[in-house]
Design a protein around this motif. Structure first.
Motif, PDB file in Angstrom:
ATOM      1  N   ASP A   1     -52.008-100.699 -10.743  1.00  0.00           N
ATOM      2  CA  ASP A   1     -52.512-102.125 -10.313  1.00  0.00           C
ATOM      3  C   ASP A   1     -53.907-101.750  -9.594  1.00  0.00           C
ATOM      4  O   ASP A   1     -54.097-100.583  -9.190  1.00  0.00           O
ATOM      5  CB  ASP A   1     -51.783-102.917  -9.314  1.00  0.00           C
ATOM      6  N   PHE A   2     -54.623-103.061  -9.594  1.00  0.00           N
ATOM      7  CA  PHE A   2     -55.947-102.779  -8.904  1.00  0.00           C
ATOM      8  C   PHE A   2     -56.915-101.860  -9.472  1.00  0.00           C
ATOM      9  O   PHE A   2     -57.497-101.008  -8.516  1.00  0.00           O
ATOM     10  CB  PHE A   2     -55.785-102.800  -7.487  1.00  0.00           C
ATOM     11  N   LEU A   3     -56.652-101.561 -10.576  1.00  0.00           N
ATOM     12  CA  LEU A   3     -57.497-100.362 -11.469  1.00  0.00           C
ATOM     13  C   LEU A   3     -59.175-100.588 -11.365  1.00  0.00           C
ATOM     14  O   LEU A   3     -60.121 -99.623 -11.544  1.00  0.00           O
ATOM     15  CB  LEU A   3     -57.106-100.175 -12.642  1.00  0.00           C
ATOM     16  N   SER A   4     -59.572-101.776 -11.188  1.00  0.00           N
ATOM     17  CA  SER A   4     -60.894-102.111 -11.270  1.00  0.00           C
ATOM     18  C   SER A   4     -61.614-101.644 -10.144  1.00  0.00           C
ATOM     19  O   SER A   4     -62.974-101.295 -10.026  1.00  0.00           O
ATOM     20  CB  SER A   4     -61.151-103.493 -11.553  1.00  0.00           C
ATOM     21  N   HIS A   5     -60.782-101.354  -9.119  1.00  0.00           N
ATOM     22  CA  HIS A   5     -61.528-100.666  -7.874  1.00  0.00           C
ATOM     23  C   HIS A   5     -61.905 -99.390  -8.229  1.00  0.00           C
ATOM     24  O   HIS A   5     -62.911 -98.659  -7.657  1.00  0.00           O
ATOM     25  CB  HIS A   5     -60.486-100.491  -6.747  1.00  0.00           C
ATOM     26  N   ALA A   6     -61.500 -98.590  -9.422  1.00  0.00           N
ATOM     27  CA  ALA A   6     -61.939 -97.230  -9.677  1.00  0.00           C
ATOM     28  C   ALA A   6     -63.236 -97.455 -10.511  1.00  0.00           C
ATOM     29  O   ALA A   6     -63.630 -96.152 -11.038  1.00  0.00           O
ATOM     30  CB  ALA A   6     -60.735 -96.650 -10.550  1.00  0.00           C
ATOM     31  N   ALA A   7     -63.427 -98.585 -11.008  1.00  0.00           N
ATOM     32  CA  ALA A   7     -64.646 -98.716 -11.812  1.00  0.00           C
ATOM     33  C   ALA A   7     -65.932 -99.198 -11.370  1.00  0.00           C
ATOM     34  O   ALA A   7     -66.969 -99.282 -11.817  1.00  0.00           O
ATOM     35  CB  ALA A   7     -64.385 -99.633 -13.009  1.00  0.00           C
ATOM     36  N   ILE A   8     -65.976 -99.211 -10.003  1.00  0.00           N
ATOM     37  CA  ILE A   8     -67.220 -99.685  -9.082  1.00  0.00           C
ATOM     38  C   ILE A   8     -68.191 -98.789  -9.182  1.00  0.00           C
ATOM     39  O   ILE A   8     -68.093 -97.478  -9.011  1.00  0.00           O
ATOM     40  CB  ILE A   8     -66.570 -99.805  -7.790  1.00  0.00           C
TER      41      ILE A   8
ATOM     42  N   ASP B   1     -52.144 -87.605 -17.183  1.00  0.00           N
ATOM     43  CA  ASP B   1     -52.105 -86.254 -17.036  1.00  0.00           C
ATOM     44  C   ASP B   1     -50.699 -85.969 -16.021  1.00  0.00           C
ATOM     45  O   ASP B   1     -49.759 -85.168 -16.358  1.00  0.00           O
ATOM     46  CB  ASP B   1     -52.880 -85.433 -16.695  1.00  0.00           C
ATOM     47  N   VAL B   2     -50.646 -86.675 -14.866  1.00  0.00           N
ATOM     48  CA  VAL B   2     -49.637 -86.277 -13.924  1.00  0.00           C
ATOM     49  C   VAL B   2     -48.341 -86.876 -14.364  1.00  0.00           C
ATOM     50  O   VAL B   2     -47.391 -86.512 -13.968  1.00  0.00           O
ATOM     51  CB  VAL B   2     -49.978 -86.894 -12.524  1.00  0.00           C
ATOM     52  N   LEU B   3     -48.475 -87.962 -14.921  1.00  0.00           N
ATOM     53  CA  LEU B   3     -47.426 -88.865 -15.505  1.00  0.00           C
ATOM     54  C   LEU B   3     -46.503 -87.870 -16.816  1.00  0.00           C
ATOM     55  O   LEU B   3     -45.708 -88.312 -16.950  1.00  0.00           O
ATOM     56  CB  LEU B   3     -47.544 -89.788 -15.978  1.00  0.00           C
ATOM     57  N   GLN B   4     -47.122 -87.027 -17.284  1.00  0.00           N
ATOM     58  CA  GLN B   4     -46.710 -86.003 -18.269  1.00  0.00           C
ATOM     59  C   GLN B   4     -45.954 -86.724 -19.520  1.00  0.00           C
ATOM     60  O   GLN B   4     -44.877 -86.275 -19.910  1.00  0.00           O
ATOM     61  CB  GLN B   4     -45.649 -85.324 -17.695  1.00  0.00           C
ATOM     62  N   GLY B   5     -46.429 -88.030 -19.885  1.00  0.00           N
ATOM     63  CA  GLY B   5     -45.968 -88.589 -20.884  1.00  0.00           C
ATOM     64  C   GLY B   5     -44.338 -89.288 -20.468  1.00  0.00           C
ATOM     65  O   GLY B   5     -43.833 -89.596 -21.646  1.00  0.00           O
ATOM     66  N   LYS B   6     -43.932 -89.073 -19.489  1.00  0.00           N
ATOM     67  CA  LYS B   6     -42.704 -89.479 -19.031  1.00  0.00           C
ATOM     68  C   LYS B   6     -42.508 -90.890 -18.897  1.00  0.00           C
ATOM     69  O   LYS B   6     -41.376 -91.421 -18.610  1.00  0.00           O
ATOM     70  CB  LYS B   6     -42.039 -88.889 -17.934  1.00  0.00           C
ATOM     71  N   MET B   7     -43.581 -91.815 -18.683  1.00  0.00           N
ATOM     72  CA  MET B   7     -43.228 -93.061 -18.424  1.00  0.00           C
ATOM     73  C   MET B   7     -44.322 -94.157 -19.324  1.00  0.00           C
ATOM     74  O   MET B   7     -45.305 -93.836 -19.870  1.00  0.00           O
ATOM     75  CB  MET B   7     -43.944 -93.574 -16.889  1.00  0.00           C
ATOM     76  N   LEU B   8     -43.786 -95.138 -19.770  1.00  0.00           N
ATOM     77  CA  LEU B   8     -44.305 -96.524 -20.123  1.00  0.00           C
ATOM     78  C   LEU B   8     -45.367 -96.779 -18.963  1.00  0.00           C
ATOM     79  O   LEU B   8     -45.107 -97.138 -17.825  1.00  0.00           O
ATOM     80  CB  LEU B   8     -43.391 -97.622 -20.347  1.00  0.00           C
ATOM     81  N   ILE B   9     -46.810 -96.834 -19.175  1.00  0.00           N
ATOM     82  CA  ILE B   9     -48.030 -97.189 -18.354  1.00  0.00           C
ATOM     83  C   ILE B   9     -48.317 -98.707 -18.904  1.00  0.00           C
ATOM     84  O   ILE B   9     -48.641 -99.083 -19.728  1.00  0.00           O
ATOM     85  CB  ILE B   9     -49.174 -96.294 -18.659  1.00  0.00           C
ATOM     86  N   TYR B  10     -47.935 -99.161 -17.487  1.00  0.00           N
ATOM     87  CA  TYR B  10     -48.216-100.882 -17.409  1.00  0.00           C
ATOM     88  C   TYR B  10     -49.588-101.082 -16.719  1.00  0.00           C
ATOM     89  O   TYR B  10     -49.468-100.691 -15.526  1.00  0.00           O
ATOM     90  CB  TYR B  10     -47.125-101.549 -17.029  1.00  0.00           C
ATOM     91  N   ALA B  11     -50.400-101.593 -17.217  1.00  0.00           N
ATOM     92  CA  ALA B  11     -51.933-101.902 -16.461  1.00  0.00           C
ATOM     93  C   ALA B  11     -51.761-103.350 -15.960  1.00  0.00           C
ATOM     94  O   ALA B  11     -51.859-104.167 -16.769  1.00  0.00           O
ATOM     95  CB  ALA B  11     -53.302-101.422 -17.037  1.00  0.00           C
ATOM     96  N   ALA B  12     -52.020-103.635 -14.719  1.00  0.00           N
ATOM     97  CA  ALA B  12     -52.015-105.193 -14.174  1.00  0.00           C
ATOM     98  C   ALA B  12     -53.239-105.593 -13.810  1.00  0.00           C
ATOM     99  O   ALA B  12     -54.247-105.557 -15.049  1.00  0.00           O
ATOM    100  CB  ALA B  12     -51.321-105.138 -12.859  1.00  0.00           C
ATOM    101  N   ILE B  13     -54.100-105.459 -12.866  1.00  0.00           N
ATOM    102  CA  ILE B  13     -55.308-105.892 -12.576  1.00  0.00           C
ATOM    103  C   ILE B  13     -56.213-104.513 -13.191  1.00  0.00           C
ATOM    104  O   ILE B  13     -56.058-103.530 -12.427  1.00  0.00           O
ATOM    105  CB  ILE B  13     -55.588-106.188 -11.287  1.00  0.00           C
ATOM    106  N   SER B  14     -56.938-104.888 -14.112  1.00  0.00           N
ATOM    107  CA  SER B  14     -57.659-103.585 -14.849  1.00  0.00           C
ATOM    108  C   SER B  14     -58.887-104.300 -15.519  1.00  0.00           C
ATOM    109  O   SER B  14     -58.879-105.230 -16.286  1.00  0.00           O
ATOM    110  CB  SER B  14     -56.595-102.901 -15.625  1.00  0.00           C
ATOM    111  N   PRO B  15     -59.840-103.303 -15.860  1.00  0.00           N
ATOM    112  CA  PRO B  15     -60.953-103.658 -16.902  1.00  0.00           C
ATOM    113  C   PRO B  15     -60.425-103.727 -18.340  1.00  0.00           C
ATOM    114  O   PRO B  15     -59.149-103.119 -18.817  1.00  0.00           O
ATOM    115  CB  PRO B  15     -61.650-102.391 -16.899  1.00  0.00           C
ATOM    116  N   SER B  16     -60.745-104.859 -18.897  1.00  0.00           N
ATOM    117  CA  SER B  16     -60.124-105.300 -20.108  1.00  0.00           C
ATOM    118  C   SER B  16     -60.092-104.458 -21.271  1.00  0.00           C
ATOM    119  O   SER B  16     -59.095-104.065 -21.917  1.00  0.00           O
ATOM    120  CB  SER B  16     -60.697-106.730 -20.561  1.00  0.00           C
ATOM    121  N   LEU B  17     -61.211-103.742 -21.510  1.00  0.00           N
ATOM    122  CA  LEU B  17     -61.391-102.774 -22.795  1.00  0.00           C
ATOM    123  C   LEU B  17     -60.985-101.307 -22.231  1.00  0.00           C
ATOM    124  O   LEU B  17     -60.611-100.536 -23.063  1.00  0.00           O
ATOM    125  CB  LEU B  17     -62.791-103.171 -23.352  1.00  0.00           C
ATOM    126  N   ALA B  18     -61.896-100.691 -21.237  1.00  0.00           N
ATOM    127  CA  ALA B  18     -61.877 -99.595 -20.783  1.00  0.00           C
ATOM    128  C   ALA B  18     -60.280 -99.081 -20.763  1.00  0.00           C
ATOM    129  O   ALA B  18     -60.044 -97.793 -20.870  1.00  0.00           O
ATOM    130  CB  ALA B  18     -62.707 -99.214 -19.625  1.00  0.00           C
TER     131      ALA B  18
END
Length: 673
Positions: free
Chosen positions: A434-441, A467-484
């Motif tokens: 969540d709150f991934l848009s904070h990383a795009a500032i 990389d850290v998740l190693q393909g072991k989880m379904l990744i669900y993005a909540a608040i996030s840039p729509s396309l990137a």
């Protein structure tokens, strides 16, 4: 005398060759480039949709270099290309300035793409720019229609932002990454969309009035505090060669088809960094719907029990369901996120014992405790949180109560290593980030000096997460840039938070009405947690159907408690007819017309020889919803047999008879073709 005449003749023919426009015709598309004034036009089937367009860049020293102002000789080259989009030809028009800077305008024509892809490349010595604009036109275009609307697409899904569909005007809002202007009556539309977000944020400007558009611009280097969240200008890109993103420009008979094609092309040109999800469409539960900060081992396992005992057939095609712990899972880790994870591991084992998939949550790029000062030690390293904060011209970036962390800082990355590593070690199969848009500032300076823009920083942080998740989880993005985010997540929430009311259902469906095409960017898109507590049965139908229409079903009530709504909703949740609809994980398509921030009232999806139509009434008063049969692919003069799937009532479905509602709610029709 003959020598003079020959020389004059040669000079005249050379001038005529130089003056002649360069032209490309392919698949009904025509590119005409005027080599004298450095402008180009695009048409389809002899209908012009871009005229007298130029390209420019703005240098860091304030100088603007535009193709229509340069008087040098323009050269044209062409070469065959073959990539993920197939075969085609790349045409390049180049011109050099007196300062030695070369502008190259690339035009890509593919055999199977119904549109042109444009790109601006700049070559020189130590170039620095934070604005590249491959499309700039102030020419008036009145050939599309007399009832023009402009679609403004948000950069992300934070702050309860909406898509906006408004009459085209001179003050039309800029659209993030992709913009559309279309004629309401014919459905024809012009689309301009960025095909890469790894370096630049893009803004698409379309202005005019109902009868014509008079300004077009595709700007790489776009920021706006109300759209991209940035409080400062875009980062400056430096190097001997800099490029804008590639932009798709298409003129489509159906603007909705144009957006779907755009998403498919985008996914091919910017393939996912994360491996595509191989499992069935996710269904399950998330704790933020009702439990929120009261999350504990008892109500989490109580919810798992409910899935096992009360809704054992609410499962996806693989027989699975996710039980996802949202924020405050650290209530179960004495000592905080660096503490004891024993109880979390017990929860995972408990879910496993019931055949359920445990999920978890984290916001890796935010500091929620920044109010306590900069000297707190960050997990996983000797760095303090103050050292991790992303620096901006106004100090730091605060939004939603969280302060942005620099995704390139080794302390941020080490913190991800330790916390995500612990969650992987626990055995979780899903994570909501969540709150991934904070990383795009944008920043005045990232820790990694090779990173110059917010989108470059975003890619660093998200690649590390994958990389850290190693393909072991379904990744669900909540608040996030729509396309990137499409490169880094399997599943994305289509809008901001929504819970249970009819207004929240309409809010969510606004993003489906204009962002449904993201179903072709992501493996899955989601309508957020579906909550039914304290709402009427009809409103609950609408909230459930908003999930079905979006493509997945994630519940949100406190299921450790028994409540009156449960028997009826349990029946719907376990209905094989309804579960069959979400099996392919794809969204319904919107139909009809609404303006502003409203949501469409009906949507459709064809599976084999069956058509499903979802109809909503967002008003508390009775309503009659008219269905445009042509828009949903039906013959207006034909009577169809239909079944309303919630109540299992058979009925005739005709264009003349609207769908009647006595109150706010929804209906799901199954129509035999």
């Amino acid at each position: 005398m003959k020598t003079v005449i020959f020389a004059l003749s040669f000079m005249l023919s050379t001038f005529m060759l130089y003056a002649q426009p360069f032209q490309v015709k392919k698949n009904g598309l025509t590119l005409t480039y005027n080599k004298q004034d450095g402008t180009y036009s695009l048409s389809k089937d002899q209908v012009a949709y871009i005229q007298q367009a130029s390209a420019y860049l703005a240098l860091a020293n304030g100088q603007k270099i535009s193709t229509d102002k340069l008087k040098g000789t323009r050269s044209v080259t062409e070469k065959p290309i073959q990539d993920n989009l197939g075969k085609g030809i790349q045409y390049t028009i180049s011109v050099k300035t007196q300062q030695g800077i070369t502008l190259l305008q690339h035009f890509y024509f593919y055999d199977t793409i119904d549109g042109v892809i444009l790109e601006l490349e700049v070559r020189g010595k130590n170039i620095a720019s934070n604005e590249l604009v491959p499309i700039w036109s102030n020419a008036s275009i009145a050939s599309m229609g007399k009832s023009l609307y402009q679609l403004a697409v948000p950069f992300d899904n934070d702050t309860f932002i909406s898509y906006e569909n408004n009459v085209l005007a001179m003050n039309s809002k800029r659209s993030a990454e992709v913009g559309v202007v279309y004629d309401k009556d014919s459905g024809k539309g012009l689309l301009i969309g960025s095909l890469d977000q790894s370096v630049w944020k893009s803004g698409i400007a379309i202005k005019g009035d109902q009868g014509q558009y008079t300004h077009l611009a595709a700007q790489a280097g776009f920021t706006d505090v109300t759209i991209t969240r940035d409080s400062m200008a875009h980062g400056t890109v430096k190097g001997d060669v800099i490029r804008s993103p590639k932009y798709l420009v298409s003129y489509d008979k159906d603007w909705r088809t144009g957006l779907e094609n755009y998403a498919k092309i985008h996914r091919k040109l910017s393939p996912a960094y994360v491996k595509s999800w191989q499992g069935a469409t996710p269904v399950g539960w998330n704790s933020w719907g009702v439990i929120q900060e009261k999350l504990n081992f008892q109500n989490a396992t109580g919810t798992a029990d409910y899935f096992a005992k009360d809704i054992p057939y609410f499962r996806n095609a693989d027989g699975e369901a996710f039980i996802d712990l949202d924020s405050f899972w650290d209530n179960m880790t004495p000592g905080g996120m660096s503490g004891d994870y024993t109880q979390l591991k017990q929860f995972v084992r408990y879910c496993d014992s019931l055949g359920l998939k445990p999920g978890v949550y984290w916001a890796p790029f935010t500091d929620w405790g920044h109010g306590s000062g900069p000297d707190r030690k960050a997990e996983g390293s000797q760095f303090t949180f103050g050292q991790l904060w992303t620096k901006t011209q106004k100090g730091y970036h605060n939004l939603d109560g969280g302060r942005a962390l620099d995704p390139t800082h080794p302390g941020t990355l080490a913190r991800m290593d330790v916390i995500l590593g612990k969650l992987v070690d626990c055995g979780f199969r899903m994570i909501k980030v969540d709150f991934l848009s904070h990383a795009a500032i944008e920043s005045t300076g990232f820790y990694d000096k090779k990173i110059q823009t917010g989108m470059q920083a975003y890619a660093v942080g998200m690649k590390h997460l994958v990389d850290v998740l190693q393909g072991k989880m379904l990744i669900y993005a909540a608040i996030s840039p729509s396309l990137a985010t499409a490169q880094f997540a399997h599943m994305r929430r289509i809008a901001c938070d929504a819970w249970k009311t009819i207004d929240q259902t309409q809010y969510t469906l606004n993003s489906v009405s204009y962002g449904w095409w993201q179903t072709y960017l992501y493996d899955f898109i989601d309508a957020d947690h579906l909550v039914f507590h304290d709402e009427s049965p009809e409103v609950n139908k609408a909230r459930l159907l908003s999930g079905v229409v979006t493509g997945t079903i994630i519940l949100g009530d406190d299921l450790s408690k028994k409540e009156n709504w449960q028997p009826k909703m349990n029946q719907y949740l376990q209905d094989p007819e309804i579960l069959k609809i979400v099996a392919d994980g794809k969204s319904f398509r919107p139909a009809g017309f609404v303006e502003g921030k409203a949501a469409n009232t009906y949507y459709y999806k064809k599976i084999g020889t069956t058509l499903y139509v979802a109809v909503f009434n967002y008003n508390t008063a009775p309503a009659a919803i008219n269905i445009d049969f042509k828009q949903i692919g039906l013959e207006p003069n034909t009577t169809y047999k239909a079944v309303e799937l919630f109540e299992k009532t058979a009925q005739e479905f005709t264009a003349k008879n609207p769908i009647a509602f006595e109150q706010a709610g929804a209906k799901l029709l199954k129509i035999a073709l």
